[in-house]
Write a protein that holds these residues in place. Structure first.
Motif, PDB file in Angstrom:
ATOM      1  N   ALA A   1       0.878  -1.182   0.000  1.00 22.98           N
ATOM      2  CA  ALA A   1       0.000   0.000   0.000  1.00 22.98           C
ATOM      3  C   ALA A   1       0.905   1.218   0.000  1.00 22.98           C
ATOM      4  O   ALA A   1       2.036   1.177   0.525  1.00 22.98           O
ATOM      5  N   ILE A   2       0.407   2.308  -0.580  1.00 15.19           N
ATOM      6  CA  ILE A   2       1.158   3.571  -0.559  1.00 15.19           C
ATOM      7  C   ILE A   2       1.308   3.984   0.908  1.00 15.19           C
ATOM      8  O   ILE A   2       0.358   3.882   1.711  1.00 15.19           O
ATOM      9  N   ALA A   3       2.509   4.471   1.263  1.00 12.11           N
ATOM     10  CA  ALA A   3       2.782   4.857   2.656  1.00 12.11           C
ATOM     11  C   ALA A   3       1.768   5.879   3.158  1.00 12.11           C
ATOM     12  O   ALA A   3       1.444   6.856   2.450  1.00 12.11           O
ATOM     13  N   ALA A   4       1.292   5.664   4.371  1.00 15.62           N
ATOM     14  CA  ALA A   4       0.306   6.578   4.960  1.00 15.62           C
ATOM     15  C   ALA A   4       0.867   7.989   5.063  1.00 15.62           C
ATOM     16  O   ALA A   4       0.149   8.976   4.885  1.00 15.62           O
ATOM     17  N   SER A   5       2.179   8.087   5.265  1.00 10.15           N
ATOM     18  CA  SER A   5       2.811   9.420   5.395  1.00 10.15           C
ATOM     19  C   SER A   5       2.684  10.212   4.101  1.00 10.15           C
ATOM     20  O   SER A   5       2.546  11.437   4.111  1.00 10.15           O
ATOM     21  N   LEU A   6       2.697   9.490   2.956  1.00 15.45           N
ATOM     22  CA  LEU A   6       2.537  10.195   1.672  1.00 15.45           C
ATOM     23  C   LEU A   6       1.074  10.494   1.425  1.00 15.45           C
ATOM     24  O   LEU A   6       0.704  11.605   1.059  1.00 15.45           O
ATOM     25  N   LEU A   7       0.203   9.503   1.642  1.00 16.20           N
ATOM     26  CA  LEU A   7      -1.234   9.712   1.406  1.00 16.20           C
ATOM     27  C   LEU A   7      -1.745  10.887   2.226  1.00 16.20           C
ATOM     28  O   LEU A   7      -2.556  11.692   1.756  1.00 16.20           O
ATOM     29  N   ALA A   8      -1.208  11.051   3.427  1.00 14.02           N
ATOM     30  CA  ALA A   8      -1.679  12.137   4.311  1.00 14.02           C
ATOM     31  C   ALA A   8      -1.369  13.510   3.745  1.00 14.02           C
ATOM     32  O   ALA A   8      -1.993  14.510   4.106  1.00 14.02           O
ATOM     33  N   ARG A   9      -0.387  13.559   2.836  1.00 13.51           N
ATOM     34  CA  ARG A   9      -0.003  14.847   2.239  1.00 13.51           C
ATOM     35  C   ARG A   9      -0.798  15.158   0.971  1.00 13.51           C
ATOM     36  O   ARG A   9      -0.628  16.225   0.374  1.00 13.51           O
ATOM     37  N   LEU A  10      -1.609  14.233   0.492  1.00 14.10           N
ATOM     38  CA  LEU A  10      -2.287  14.405  -0.801  1.00 14.10           C
ATOM     39  C   LEU A  10      -3.741  14.805  -0.635  1.00 14.10           C
ATOM     40  O   LEU A  10      -4.457  14.243   0.200  1.00 14.10           O
ATOM     41  N   LYS A  11      -4.195  15.753  -1.458  1.00  9.72           N
ATOM     42  CA  LYS A  11      -5.636  16.044  -1.517  1.00  9.72           C
ATOM     43  C   LYS A  11      -6.346  14.936  -2.297  1.00  9.72           C
ATOM     44  O   LYS A  11      -7.425  14.492  -1.938  1.00  9.72           O
ATOM     45  N   ASP A  12      -5.666  14.503  -3.392  1.00 12.97           N
ATOM     46  CA  ASP A  12      -6.235  13.457  -4.252  1.00 12.97           C
ATOM     47  C   ASP A  12      -5.337  12.225  -4.178  1.00 12.97           C
ATOM     48  O   ASP A  12      -4.335  12.134  -4.903  1.00 12.97           O
ATOM     49  N   THR A  13      -5.667  11.292  -3.326  1.00  9.74           N
ATOM     50  CA  THR A  13      -4.799  10.131  -3.099  1.00  9.74           C
ATOM     51  C   THR A  13      -4.760   9.200  -4.307  1.00  9.74           C
ATOM     52  O   THR A  13      -3.872   8.367  -4.427  1.00  9.74           O
ATOM     53  N   SER A  14      -5.684   9.386  -5.254  1.00 10.62           N
ATOM     54  CA  SER A  14      -5.676   8.498  -6.432  1.00 10.62           C
ATOM     55  C   SER A  14      -4.493   8.798  -7.351  1.00 10.62           C
ATOM     56  O   SER A  14      -4.219   8.059  -8.292  1.00 10.62           O
ATOM     57  N   LEU A  15      -3.784   9.895  -7.083  1.00  8.53           N
ATOM     58  CA  LEU A  15      -2.607  10.225  -7.902  1.00  8.53           C
ATOM     59  C   LEU A  15      -1.391   9.390  -7.511  1.00  8.53           C
ATOM     60  O   LEU A  15      -0.416   9.304  -8.267  1.00  8.53           O
ATOM     61  N   ALA A  16      -1.430   8.796  -6.336  1.00  2.00           N
ATOM     62  CA  ALA A  16      -0.329   7.920  -5.898  1.00  2.00           C
ATOM     63  C   ALA A  16      -0.677   6.504  -6.323  1.00  2.00           C
ATOM     64  O   ALA A  16      -1.577   5.867  -5.766  1.00  2.00           O
ATOM     65  N   VAL A  17       0.004   6.045  -7.393  1.00  2.00           N
ATOM     66  CA  VAL A  17      -0.385   4.791  -8.049  1.00  2.00           C
ATOM     67  C   VAL A  17       0.647   3.703  -7.753  1.00  2.00           C
ATOM     68  O   VAL A  17       1.850   3.920  -7.933  1.00  2.00           O
ATOM     69  N   GLU A  18       0.155   2.570  -7.294  1.00  2.00           N
ATOM     70  CA  GLU A  18       1.057   1.455  -6.973  1.00  2.00           C
ATOM     71  C   GLU A  18       0.931   0.364  -8.040  1.00  2.00           C
ATOM     72  O   GLU A  18       0.711  -0.817  -7.741  1.00  2.00           O
ATOM     73  N   SER A  19       1.011   0.776  -9.278  1.00  2.00           N
ATOM     74  CA  SER A  19       0.931  -0.197 -10.385  1.00  2.00           C
ATOM     75  C   SER A  19       1.588   0.433 -11.602  1.00  2.00           C
ATOM     76  O   SER A  19       1.880   1.629 -11.624  1.00  2.00           O
ATOM     77  N   GLY A  20       1.757  -0.390 -12.627  1.00  2.73           N
ATOM     78  CA  GLY A  20       2.193   0.149 -13.915  1.00  2.73           C
ATOM     79  C   GLY A  20       0.981   0.725 -14.622  1.00  2.73           C
ATOM     80  O   GLY A  20      -0.143   0.670 -14.096  1.00  2.73           O
ATOM     81  N   PHE A  21       1.197   1.274 -15.828  1.00  2.60           N
ATOM     82  CA  PHE A  21       0.077   1.883 -16.553  1.00  2.60           C
ATOM     83  C   PHE A  21       0.252   1.529 -18.020  1.00  2.60           C
ATOM     84  O   PHE A  21       1.103   2.112 -18.707  1.00  2.60           O
ATOM     85  N   ILE A  22      -0.502   0.533 -18.507  1.00  2.00           N
ATOM     86  CA  ILE A  22      -0.330   0.065 -19.885  1.00  2.00           C
ATOM     87  C   ILE A  22      -1.682   0.065 -20.597  1.00  2.00           C
ATOM     88  O   ILE A  22      -2.671  -0.433 -20.065  1.00  2.00           O
ATOM     89  N   ALA A  23      -1.705   0.722 -21.768  1.00  2.00           N
ATOM     90  CA  ALA A  23      -2.919   0.752 -22.596  1.00  2.00           C
ATOM     91  C   ALA A  23      -4.117   1.246 -21.806  1.00  2.00           C
ATOM     92  O   ALA A  23      -5.219   0.717 -21.910  1.00  2.00           O
ATOM     93  N   GLY A  24      -3.855   2.248 -20.967  1.00  2.00           N
ATOM     94  CA  GLY A  24      -4.952   2.874 -20.241  1.00  2.00           C
ATOM     95  C   GLY A  24      -5.416   2.094 -19.026  1.00  2.00           C
ATOM     96  O   GLY A  24      -6.397   2.466 -18.382  1.00  2.00           O
ATOM     97  N   ARG A  25      -4.720   1.012 -18.698  1.00  2.00           N
ATOM     98  CA  ARG A  25      -5.126   0.189 -17.550  1.00  2.00           C
ATOM     99  C   ARG A  25      -3.993   0.059 -16.527  1.00  2.00           C
ATOM    100  O   ARG A  25      -2.841  -0.057 -16.911  1.00  2.00           O
ATOM    101  N   PRO A  26      -4.353   0.070 -15.243  1.00  2.00           N
ATOM    102  CA  PRO A  26      -3.337  -0.208 -14.214  1.00  2.00           C
ATOM    103  C   PRO A  26      -2.875  -1.658 -14.353  1.00  2.00           C
ATOM    104  O   PRO A  26      -3.686  -2.541 -14.652  1.00  2.00           O
ATOM    105  N   VAL A  27      -1.574  -1.884 -14.189  1.00  2.00           N
ATOM    106  CA  VAL A  27      -1.024  -3.252 -14.186  1.00  2.00           C
ATOM    107  C   VAL A  27      -0.451  -3.496 -12.804  1.00  2.00           C
ATOM    108  O   VAL A  27       0.581  -2.948 -12.438  1.00  2.00           O
ATOM    109  N   ALA A  28      -1.190  -4.277 -12.009  1.00  2.00           N
ATOM    110  CA  ALA A  28      -0.845  -4.405 -10.586  1.00  2.00           C
ATOM    111  C   ALA A  28       0.308  -5.373 -10.358  1.00  2.00           C
ATOM    112  O   ALA A  28       1.003  -5.279  -9.358  1.00  2.00           O
ATOM    113  N   SER A  29       0.510  -6.318 -11.301  1.00  2.00           N
ATOM    114  CA  SER A  29       1.616  -7.253 -11.067  1.00  2.00           C
ATOM    115  C   SER A  29       2.327  -7.570 -12.373  1.00  2.00           C
ATOM    116  O   SER A  29       1.732  -7.540 -13.450  1.00  2.00           O
ATOM    117  N   ALA A  30       3.621  -7.863 -12.235  1.00  2.00           N
ATOM    118  CA  ALA A  30       4.443  -8.175 -13.409  1.00  2.00           C
ATOM    119  C   ALA A  30       4.256  -9.642 -13.773  1.00  2.00           C
ATOM    120  O   ALA A  30       3.923 -10.475 -12.909  1.00  2.00           O
TER     121      ALA A  30
END
Ligand SMILES: NC(=O)C1=CN([C@@H]2O[C@H](COP(=O)(O)OP(=O)(O)OC[C@H]3O[C@@H](n4cnc5c(N)ncnc54)[C@H](OP(=O)(O)O)[C@@H]3O)[C@@H](O)[C@H]2O)C=CC1
Ligand SMILES: O=C(O)[C@H](O)CS(=O)(=O)O
Length: 492
Positions: A2-31
């Motif tokens: 999970a994204i560190a709580a210390s970082l999420l606490a600093r964000l207005k929009d937590t959806s900008l902190a992404v813990e996945s890749g981004f391919i063809a418009g879709r999040p890629v959660a695992s390799a």
């Protein structure tokens, strides 16, 4: 994970902190390999995110998606592309605080500097959103009575991008914007230290209306394999790289079999020349911004400071006083002007350069050792008595160290300044207009700052000569590298 709580606490929009890749418009959660890697905060060592460690297979899939999406994108009008780029610019500005917090957390630079970088990156999106409508061609008087000659410009196609950790937002925006404006698609591999900024940009690009597949981001530690895919996949028509000269040469060799079109923004070794007639206070301020911006981790940083004999001692004293005022601290700390270096390797290089210089006769005027905070913090440093035999003269320090070299004459300093395989940025301070032009024209560099230490802007062509790279980014010239010229010969 999970994204560190210390970082999420600093964000207005937590959806900008992404813990996945981004391919063809879709999040890629695992390799496909199941491998992951951690992104850490260089100031605290805290794990900020655990990302899928994508590699060649995912890169190939992203390239396939990019090729498909690029056809429709190229068929849209420049005005249509401009509208979406403008939306992306507006979203970057509206979310600048969050983008800056993500940047400071993963790279360490002070928050105000991170926000400046985000707005600087956004300025390229704004600029090329405007340029998208102005990709003009030519008509040429025919060489025979029945011939009509037309020149058109078309997008190169699918572009691969590899970007560094020191400006993780701006270095990507500076490539993505002209590529999209020209009608290209992009697959990007950010530095493994700082992928979160690139992923946040991908989220905003999708919100701006970018079609799925047009822009993918591949977080990866396997830069060698992903780089090989970028160089060897025939669907890639251009590779744009910002980073070290050594890696730039590897990519040139790897792309040779494809005669791959390259854009290279590589290393630097900038001379910063202060003449006797300079405004010394202005020169000191210019040296501070040129040398210590981003803690010296900038390719256009002053790397060698040449000071004419008549003002050497006064300049050295003034500079040391100002450098001593630079507050070292965590990027989120109020008033911090110098954050941590990016890695142990970077810290070791700074120490190596100082040890080499002092062993060869240089003196430490201020700084010179690890900061009392420990970790990756280092005291902003000024060295006097620097000479050409030292590593600080020949290599890019990429840290907060200002070596001062003494010189007597104009011809002597121009020869010393040009005595390097690099040719990116250079700087000079003088109030003699004739001398300014003679020296600026004699300096073998792509860029010359005259009575200023800050030259980076979207309106001017950024880039170097010799082993500092190929091509230019920004300005009216920057879009040309993403276009092919086609000549139509019409018999009427
Ligand atoms: N001219 C310019 O505008 C700039 C130049 N630079 C220069 O870059 C250097 C410091 O930045 P740094 O990030 O350490 O540079 P590197 O060249 O080591 O890394 C830059 C990027 O290249 C990737 N990379 C590394 N090795 C390979 C490879 N064999 N094939 C493909 N990709 C690879 C890295 O991935 P990974 O993270 O996985 O290692 C990273 O994304 C300095 O010399 C600096 O001057 C930096 C910024 C701007
Ligand atoms: O050093 C870099 O990565 C950038 O090119 C620095 S700048 O564009 O902000 O000057």
């Amino acid at each position: 994970m999970a994204i560190a709580a210390s970082l999420l606490a600093r964000l207005k929009d937590t959806s900008l902190a992404v813990e996945s890749g981004f391919i063809a418009g879709r999040p890629v959660a695992s390799a496909a390999t199941g491998r992951t890697f951690e992104v850490t905060n260089p100031s605290t060592g805290e794990v900020l995110a655990t990302l899928p460690d994508l590699n060649r297979a995912e890169a190939a899939a992203a390239i396939d998606a990019a090729q498909e999406a690029q056809k429709d994108w190229a068929a849209r009008t420049g005005k249509d592309r401009a509208t979406i780029l403008r939306r992306l610019f507006d979203l970057m500005v509206a979310n600048a605080d969050d983008l800056a917090a993500i940047l400071t957390a993963e790279m360490g630079k002070p928050l105000a500097e991170a926000k400046g970088e985000v707005l600087y990156g956004a300025s390229y999106v704004e600029w090329f959103g405007e340029e998208a409508k102005r990709v003009y061609g030519d008509t040429i008087p025919g060489h025979q009575p029945d011939k009509r000659i037309i020149v058109v410009k078309q997008p190169v196609g699918v572009v691969a991008a590899i970007t560094p950790w020191n400006f993780p937002n701006a270095m990507l925006a500076r490539k993505l914007a002209p590529a999209l404006a020209a009608g290209c698609a992009m697959v990007a591999k950010p530095a493994s230290e700082t992928p979160l900024s690139a992923l946040a940009l991908a989220v905003l690009a999708e919100r701006a209306g970018l079609p799925a597949g047009l822009f993918s981001v591949l977080p990866s530690t396997d830069s060698v394999s992903v780089g090989r895919e970028f160089c060897e996949n025939p669907k890639i028509r251009k590779l744009t790289f910002t980073g070290s000269t050594n890696v730039g040469k590897i990519l040139m060799r790897q792309g040779a079999d494809q005669v791959l079109k390259l854009g290279l923004e590589l290393g630097g070794n900038a001379p910063f020349i202060v003449f006797d007639d300079a405004d010394l206070d202005a020169a000191v301020e210019g040296a501070i911004v040129s040398k210590y911006r981003n803690n010296g981790q900038t390719c256009v940083c002053a790397n060698r400071l040449y000071v004419q004999a008549g003002v050497y001692d006064a300049f050295a004293q003034k500079l040391a006083e100002r450098v001593g005022q630079i507050k070292v601290g965590d990027g989120f700390e109020a008033g911090a002007l110098a954050g941590p270096l990016i890695s142990d390797k970077a810290l070791a290089k700074v120490e190596e350069h100082i040890a080499d210089a002092t062993a060869k006769g240089a003196q430490v005027l201020t700084g010179g050792r690890r900061d009392q905070r420990g970790g990756l913090y280092f005291e902003p440093t000024v060295l006097t008595g620097a000479t050409a035999t030292m590593k600080v003269a020949r290599e890019e320090t990429f840290g907060p160290v200002a070596p001062l070299f003494r010189f007597e004459t104009v011809s002597e300093v121009v020869a010393m300044a040009n005595n390097t395989e690099f040719g990116l940025a250079s700087y000079l301070y003088s109030r003699d207009v004739s001398k300014i032009f003679r020296v600026a024209e004699a300096l073998e560099y792509g860029m010359v700052g005259i009575n200023t230490g800050l030259i980076s802007t979207e309106v001017a062509p950024f880039g170097g000569i010799k082993q500092s790279g190929l091509g230019r980014e920004g300005s009216k010239y920057g879009i040309e590298d993403y276009l092919e010229i086609k000549y139509l010969c019409l018999s009427v």
